[in-house]
Scaffold this active site. Sequence first.
Site, PDB file in Angstrom:
ATOM      1  N   CYS A   1      37.265 -67.359  -0.016  1.00 32.46           N
ATOM      2  CA  CYS A   1      37.728 -66.038   0.427  1.00 32.46           C
ATOM      3  C   CYS A   1      38.619 -65.321  -0.585  1.00 32.46           C
ATOM      4  O   CYS A   1      38.412 -64.136  -0.864  1.00 32.46           O
ATOM      5  CB  CYS A   1      38.515 -66.165   1.724  1.00 32.46           C
ATOM      6  SG  CYS A   1      37.820 -67.322   2.898  1.00 32.46           S
TER       7      CYS A   1
ATOM      8  N   TYR B   1      26.205 -64.498   4.359  1.00 25.57           N
ATOM      9  CA  TYR B   1      27.470 -63.926   3.896  1.00 25.57           C
ATOM     10  C   TYR B   1      27.582 -64.016   2.365  1.00 25.57           C
ATOM     11  O   TYR B   1      27.857 -63.028   1.695  1.00 25.57           O
ATOM     12  CB  TYR B   1      28.659 -64.731   4.436  1.00 25.57           C
ATOM     13  CG  TYR B   1      29.054 -64.564   5.874  1.00 25.57           C
ATOM     14  CD1 TYR B   1      30.151 -63.797   6.211  1.00 25.57           C
ATOM     15  CD2 TYR B   1      28.387 -65.235   6.894  1.00 25.57           C
ATOM     16  CE1 TYR B   1      30.589 -63.693   7.517  1.00 25.57           C
ATOM     17  CE2 TYR B   1      28.810 -65.135   8.211  1.00 25.57           C
ATOM     18  CZ  TYR B   1      29.907 -64.367   8.515  1.00 25.57           C
ATOM     19  OH  TYR B   1      30.327 -64.271   9.812  1.00 25.57           O
TER      20      TYR B   1
ATOM     21  N   HIS C   1      42.750 -38.051  13.531  1.00 24.99           N
ATOM     22  CA  HIS C   1      41.905 -37.118  12.790  1.00 24.99           C
ATOM     23  C   HIS C   1      42.555 -36.706  11.469  1.00 24.99           C
ATOM     24  O   HIS C   1      43.785 -36.527  11.446  1.00 24.99           O
ATOM     25  CB  HIS C   1      41.680 -35.872  13.651  1.00 24.99           C
ATOM     26  CG  HIS C   1      40.733 -34.893  13.047  1.00 24.99           C
ATOM     27  ND1 HIS C   1      39.380 -35.134  12.936  1.00 24.99           N
ATOM     28  CD2 HIS C   1      40.952 -33.680  12.487  1.00 24.99           C
ATOM     29  CE1 HIS C   1      38.818 -34.094  12.343  1.00 24.99           C
ATOM     30  NE2 HIS C   1      39.740 -33.205  12.057  1.00 24.99           N
TER      31      HIS C   1
ATOM     32  N   GLU D   1      37.684 -42.360  14.094  1.00 29.38           N
ATOM     33  CA  GLU D   1      37.830 -41.553  15.312  1.00 29.38           C
ATOM     34  C   GLU D   1      36.504 -41.485  16.077  1.00 29.38           C
ATOM     35  O   GLU D   1      36.481 -41.282  17.291  1.00 29.38           O
ATOM     36  CB  GLU D   1      38.345 -40.142  14.993  1.00 29.38           C
ATOM     37  CG  GLU D   1      37.400 -39.280  14.206  1.00 29.38           C
ATOM     38  CD  GLU D   1      38.035 -37.917  13.864  1.00 29.38           C
ATOM     39  OE1 GLU D   1      38.371 -37.177  14.791  1.00 29.38           O
ATOM     40  OE2 GLU D   1      38.189 -37.612  12.665  1.00 29.38           O
TER      41      GLU D   1
ATOM     42  N   LYS E   1      36.950 -64.519  -4.010  1.00 31.72           N
ATOM     43  CA  LYS E   1      35.861 -63.591  -3.668  1.00 31.72           C
ATOM     44  C   LYS E   1      36.406 -62.191  -3.434  1.00 31.72           C
ATOM     45  O   LYS E   1      35.922 -61.212  -3.986  1.00 31.72           O
ATOM     46  CB  LYS E   1      35.126 -64.136  -2.434  1.00 31.72           C
ATOM     47  CG  LYS E   1      33.990 -63.324  -1.881  1.00 31.72           C
ATOM     48  CD  LYS E   1      34.351 -62.208  -0.959  1.00 31.72           C
ATOM     49  CE  LYS E   1      35.118 -62.553   0.271  1.00 31.72           C
ATOM     50  NZ  LYS E   1      34.362 -63.237   1.308  1.00 31.72           N
TER      51      LYS E   1
ATOM     52  N   CYS F   1      38.966 -71.787   0.925  1.00 33.76           N
ATOM     53  CA  CYS F   1      39.398 -70.394   1.091  1.00 33.76           C
ATOM     54  C   CYS F   1      40.212 -69.925  -0.112  1.00 33.76           C
ATOM     55  O   CYS F   1      39.928 -68.879  -0.699  1.00 33.76           O
ATOM     56  CB  CYS F   1      40.210 -70.252   2.369  1.00 33.76           C
ATOM     57  SG  CYS F   1      40.993 -68.651   2.517  1.00 33.76           S
TER      58      CYS F   1
ATOM     59  N   GLU G   1      27.347 -60.932  -0.293  1.00 29.99           N
ATOM     60  CA  GLU G   1      28.618 -60.530  -0.926  1.00 29.99           C
ATOM     61  C   GLU G   1      28.522 -60.644  -2.446  1.00 29.99           C
ATOM     62  O   GLU G   1      28.934 -59.736  -3.180  1.00 29.99           O
ATOM     63  CB  GLU G   1      29.768 -61.399  -0.398  1.00 29.99           C
ATOM     64  CG  GLU G   1      30.128 -61.051   1.042  1.00 29.99           C
ATOM     65  CD  GLU G   1      31.276 -61.888   1.595  1.00 29.99           C
ATOM     66  OE1 GLU G   1      31.637 -62.916   0.976  1.00 29.99           O
ATOM     67  OE2 GLU G   1      31.813 -61.514   2.658  1.00 29.99           O
TER      68      GLU G   1
END
Length: 452
Positions: free
Chosen positions: A48, A178, A435, A440, A51, A43, A182
């Site tokens: 991660c 993945y 908003h 939303e 990346k 990681c 990516e």
Amino acid sequence: MDFDFDLFVIGGGSGGVRAARIAASEGGAKVGLAEESRMGGTCVIRGCVPKKLMVYASGFSGMVEDAKAYGWDIDKGNFDWGRFRPRLHSELDRLEGIYRRNLENAGVEIFDCRATLADAHTVKLDGDRTVTAKHIVIATGGRPSVPELPGAELACVSDDMFLMEEMPKSILIVGAGYIGCEFACMMNGLGVETHLTYRGAQILRGFDEEVRGLISESMIDSGIDIHLGCSVMELQQTDDGILAKLTNGKDRVFDRVLYATGRVPNSAGLGLEELGVGIGHRGQIEVDEWCQTAVPSIYAIGDVIDRIALTPVAIREGHALADTLFGDKKHKMEYDNVASAVFTQPEMGSVGMTEEEARRDHSILIYATAFRPMKGAFIERTERVLFKLVVDADTRKILGCHIVAEGAAEMIQMVAIAMKMGVTKEDFDRTCAVHPTMAEEIVTMREPVRRS
Ligand code: NDP
């Protein structure tokens, strides 16, 4: 029997470090940890973290164009890997240092070497040294795997991408999970001519079909050449680069070929099988719900057990194990409703069941909306975002939520909390919107788009 340690952890990645630290600092255990490479594991060092930093870097190219359309007097230059790379690596060094210090501060004894098992309570360290432990945790993670093919040695894997001396001008990426998707978006965003080849009919197998469709179209629109139903037959070194021979006949030369064809658990050569620890056909260590192997003193967590190969899952497995062994709060990892994100451009966040999975056992309603968000519509960008809820028609519970949009990873984290609490469609309906946002839309979808 007296042991040198209450707990010995093999592997200093996310899961191993968490198990060691919690056992020592909260459980009062005497803990040792061995790591043969760099502290922080996949990681932090080669996954991660680097990346995500590259995802950020690649996102600026689109932002410059948007800024221009919004009225900024700004010109897009070129990305300078030579400036980015040292900064990236000094950040990884810094994070590695934090991991190490956290362990030291918790009182964990660190061994910077490979460790293997001599028996159910004995760990062999480099050289002839051995130490004993009441409990042993294997947290050795996984590594990229490249299938056999002529010229496979010419391909690189994701680990190598962070160490490149220079940016390639062109890249072929093989595999559309993945990592493949990516990296395709990252490389494309950084100005590299990017081709992605996938053996199946649509990228990102396992994710919701509409999500896959939208991401694949967005990737193609952004300039990535996707070859579906296509395999690489052979790689050959030429004077100009690596020649990839493809089953669709579109053979060509690339500066780099990246294989993102999955990862395999690092379970070999540790002495596990000799002791009677079960190893599955993918190389995964077999454990029960408490992460315990067939040898009661040996446990395994994280990618090496190959349940859900995600950092936060490894961390929670490690934490639960430390609490269970040394705390008075026995608990285990819950594998339901684990959210995940794919950092493509656009980004995707997903939690719970896909429409296709839910349909198998439930009568379902689908609430979905796809639209051009305000930020892009203003400058006539065609990209669309998708918000989708999979709802159980009988209980009204949300079974799955899938978002494709800028910030989808951040949004899905919040939905995951609600899903853990058993949220229903009515709970979404009675929640007031924020908003103006994209998110939303997730509380304003009144009618199902279909039922099945
Ligand atoms: P994935 O399993 O996600 O994808 C592998 C891809 O390679 C698939 O498209 C697969 O095809 C293809 N493939 C597999 N074997 C071959 C072969 N022999 N020849 C050609 N193609 C092949 O693995 P990744 O390497 O992308 O990622 C590994 C894991 O790491 C992920 O499962 C995920 O858990 C984790 N990860 C998570 C990230 C995140 O959270 N954002 C980021 C990166 C990794 P097919 O679909 O047909 O099997």
